[in-house]
Enzyme design. Structure first.
Site, mmCIF file in Angstrom:
data_model
loop_
_atom_site.group_PDB
_atom_site.id
_atom_site.type_symbol
_atom_site.label_atom_id
_atom_site.label_comp_id
_atom_site.label_asym_id
_atom_site.label_seq_id
_atom_site.Cartn_x
_atom_site.Cartn_y
_atom_site.Cartn_z
ATOM 1 N N LYS A 21 2.498 -3.857 6.332
ATOM 2 C CA LYS A 21 2.879 -3.670 5.253
ATOM 3 C C LYS A 21 4.735 -3.622 4.768
ATOM 4 O O LYS A 21 4.721 -4.240 4.300
ATOM 5 C CB LYS A 21 2.084 -2.726 4.335
ATOM 6 C CG LYS A 21 0.322 -3.206 4.204
ATOM 7 C CD LYS A 21 0.003 -3.923 3.212
ATOM 8 C CE LYS A 21 -1.120 -4.177 3.168
ATOM 9 N NZ LYS A 21 -1.815 -5.322 2.374
ATOM 10 N N TYR A 45 -1.899 -1.412 10.737
ATOM 11 C CA TYR A 45 -1.669 -1.505 9.596
ATOM 12 C C TYR A 45 -0.785 -1.101 8.809
ATOM 13 O O TYR A 45 -0.023 -2.186 8.129
ATOM 14 C CB TYR A 45 -3.289 -0.636 9.105
ATOM 15 C CG TYR A 45 -2.903 -1.451 7.689
ATOM 16 C CD1 TYR A 45 -3.656 -2.330 6.826
ATOM 17 C CD2 TYR A 45 -3.699 -0.523 6.497
ATOM 18 C CE1 TYR A 45 -3.261 -2.590 5.878
ATOM 19 C CE2 TYR A 45 -3.438 0.435 5.810
ATOM 20 C CZ TYR A 45 -3.659 -1.368 4.804
ATOM 21 O OH TYR A 45 -3.322 -1.523 3.495
ATOM 22 N N SER A 78 1.280 -1.092 -0.299
ATOM 23 C CA SER A 78 0.093 0.196 -0.475
ATOM 24 C C SER A 78 0.808 1.213 -0.169
ATOM 25 O O SER A 78 1.980 1.500 0.509
ATOM 26 C CB SER A 78 -0.811 -0.041 1.301
ATOM 27 O OG SER A 78 -1.213 1.762 1.044
HETATM 28 N N1 UFG Z 1 -13.057 11.367 3.636
HETATM 29 C C1 UFG Z 1 -14.027 12.626 3.108
HETATM 30 N N2 UFG Z 1 -14.588 11.105 4.655
HETATM 31 C C2 UFG Z 1 -15.301 10.402 4.548
HETATM 32 C C3 UFG Z 1 -14.189 9.080 4.293
HETATM 33 C C4 UFG Z 1 -12.604 10.073 3.866
HETATM 34 O O1 UFG Z 1 -14.136 13.589 3.528
HETATM 35 O O2 UFG Z 1 -16.343 9.972 4.985
HETATM 36 C C5 UFG Z 1 -11.255 12.004 3.607
HETATM 37 C C6 UFG Z 1 -10.609 11.082 3.913
HETATM 38 O O3 UFG Z 1 -10.402 11.906 5.154
HETATM 39 C C7 UFG Z 1 -9.196 11.719 2.811
HETATM 40 C C8 UFG Z 1 -9.665 10.900 1.918
HETATM 41 O O4 UFG Z 1 -10.979 11.411 1.700
HETATM 42 O O5 UFG Z 1 -8.939 13.132 2.762
HETATM 43 C C9 UFG Z 1 -9.470 10.015 0.917
HETATM 44 O O6 UFG Z 1 -9.794 8.971 2.269
HETATM 45 P P1 UFG Z 1 -9.919 7.290 2.158
HETATM 46 O O7 UFG Z 1 -10.096 7.039 3.902
HETATM 47 O O8 UFG Z 1 -10.513 6.596 1.177
HETATM 48 O O9 UFG Z 1 -8.150 7.031 1.812
HETATM 49 P P2 UFG Z 1 -6.678 7.302 2.147
HETATM 50 O O10 UFG Z 1 -6.050 7.751 1.571
HETATM 51 O O11 UFG Z 1 -6.971 7.834 3.493
HETATM 52 O O12 UFG Z 1 -6.730 5.941 2.864
HETATM 53 C C10 UFG Z 1 -5.884 4.949 1.904
HETATM 54 C C11 UFG Z 1 -6.766 3.958 2.195
HETATM 55 C C12 UFG Z 1 -5.516 3.138 3.248
HETATM 56 C C13 UFG Z 1 -4.350 3.335 3.616
HETATM 57 C C14 UFG Z 1 -4.308 4.631 3.645
HETATM 58 C C15 UFG Z 1 -3.053 5.311 3.289
HETATM 59 O O13 UFG Z 1 -7.821 3.111 1.556
HETATM 60 O O14 UFG Z 1 -5.964 1.712 3.179
HETATM 61 O O15 UFG Z 1 -4.630 5.339 2.094
HETATM 62 O O16 UFG Z 1 -2.215 5.556 2.063
HETATM 63 F F1 UFG Z 1 -3.840 3.387 4.253
#
Ligand code: UFG
Length: 337
Positions: free
Chosen positions: A153, A149, A124
């Site tokens: 990885k 998590y 990831s």
């Molecule tokens: N977000 C919102 N509201 C929500 C959900 C997400 O505003 O209800 C925002 C988050 O704050 C972030 C963006 O949308 O700014 C993307 O969030 P995600 O949770 O979809 O994705 P992330 O980038 O945080 O997470 C992803 C993977 C994880 C991994 C992480 C770090 O899903 O498995 O990238 O690389 F760990």
């Protein structure tokens, strides 16, 4: 080739199974169905028009996995299985270290016993933690994840590197996914999160279908053009094809290789919401909330290495992601049966 997919009934595994079958590979799935459903097997067969082998088994059970590899004459493996919820890993780190590490080690033992020397690992972009620079390339520091998590990885990558060094005949691809989203265009395969979705796109689709009341945008005061966080959303179909391309690469005996799989384009949360509103033709109930702890303002990949060495590139757009994710949600409001 005959390919073992651990966690093959999960979101990325199931889409990859279909792509492998389309390229005339054979697929053997081992999954304990902890976070997925058996009906995914029938969906894979329905979409691909081909049969697969499915075993409900725990990867920690090396003996069983080794026997499956022998009986099925497996030639390569793609290791998708693992727990992946950031929040859960913070609350229960031992569960994450115990499960993600022991299953990976057990799988490697089973592969070793059967002289299987091709392995693709689902890593990831989380291994980059707070990005050293953006766009992120594979040479960026990848040792500083922000949660347990992500650290599993990093540790598994390290274990696989050591394993490959001790056994130079092994060929291993570490695939660092950016933000997988979307669904199969048939709407028969898609993301089926357990409980409240952590990720943006499944949360959006659940708000739009009426399962959740409102999307909370996690902060609009970041140093980005519109103040919301930027991510590199990659369509799960493109990601699936990236796995097929990686297996082809492993056939050339490259040793250990590492690739970022993303599009190279960043989209802000607000842009994703707007693209989704266009796809559904309706406004989404949303509000701005506080920042989410641990979020980095912006991250996206430099896709050059994967493009050059795998002869692969992500083709689909954020519009495709929103359209397919919404179609999947509409046609499967309860997820898989
Ligand atoms: N977000 C919102 N509201 C929500 C959900 C997400 O505003 O209800 C925002 C988050 O704050 C972030 C963006 O949308 O700014 C993307 O969030 P995600 O949770 O979809 O994705 P992330 O980038 O945080 O997470 C992803 C993977 C994880 C991994 C992480 C770090 O899903 O498995 O990238 O690389 F760990």
């Amino acid at each position: 080739m005959k390919i073992l997919l651990t966690g093959g009934t999960g979101y990325i595994g199931s889409h990859t199974a279909v792509e492998l079958l389309a390229e005339n590979h054979e697929v053997v799935i081992v999954d304990n169905l902890r976070n997925s459903k058996r009906s995914v097997v029938e969906r894979i067969e329905e979409v691909s028009g081909k049969q697969i082998s499915f075993y409900e088994a725990h990867l920690e059970d090396t003996e069983t996995v080794s026997r499956i590899c022998a009986d099925e004459q497996v030639e390569a493996a793609i290791h998708f299985a693992g727990l992946k919820s950031v929040g859960e890993s913070v609350a229960d780190p031992l569960l994450y270290y115990q499960l993600n590490l022991t299953t990976s080690i057990s799988l490697c033992q089973a592969l070793f016993e059967n002289d299987i020397n091709m392995l693709v690992f689902s890593s990831s972009a989380t291994v980059y933690g707070n990005p050293e620079r953006i766009p992120l390339d594979e040479k960026c520091r990848a040792t500083e994840a922000a949660n347990p998590y992500g650290r599993t990885k990093i540790i598994i990558e390290r274990i696989l590197r050591d394993l490959q060094q001790a056994n130079p005949a092994m060929n291993i691809a570490l695939l660092r996914y950016f933000n997988p989203a979307g669904a199969h265009p048939s709407a028969r395969l898609g993301e089926d999160p357990t409980g409240v979705p952590n990720n943006l796109v499944p949360f959006l689709t659940q708000v739009a279908i009426g399962m959740r009341e409102q999307l909370v945008i996690n902060g609009d005061d970041y140093e980005t053009a519109d103040g919301t966080c930027i991510r590199d959303y990659i369509h799960v179909q493109d990601l699936a094809k990236g796995h097929v391309a990686s297996l082809e690469k492993l056939k050339t005996n490259p040793g250990l290789v590492t690739y970022n799989l993303g599009t190279g384009r960043g989209h802000s949360v607000s842009e994703v919401v707007q693209a989704f509103e266009r796809a559904t033709n309706q406004p989404l109930n949303k509000r701005i909330g506080p920042r989410r702890p641990g979020d980095v303002p912006s991250t996206y990949t430099d896709p050059a290495l994967a493009e050059n060495e795998l002869n692969w590139r992500a083709e689909l757009t954020i519009e495709d992601i929103c359209r397919d994710a919404w179609r999947w949600q509409e046609e499967n409001p309860e997820g898989y049966p």
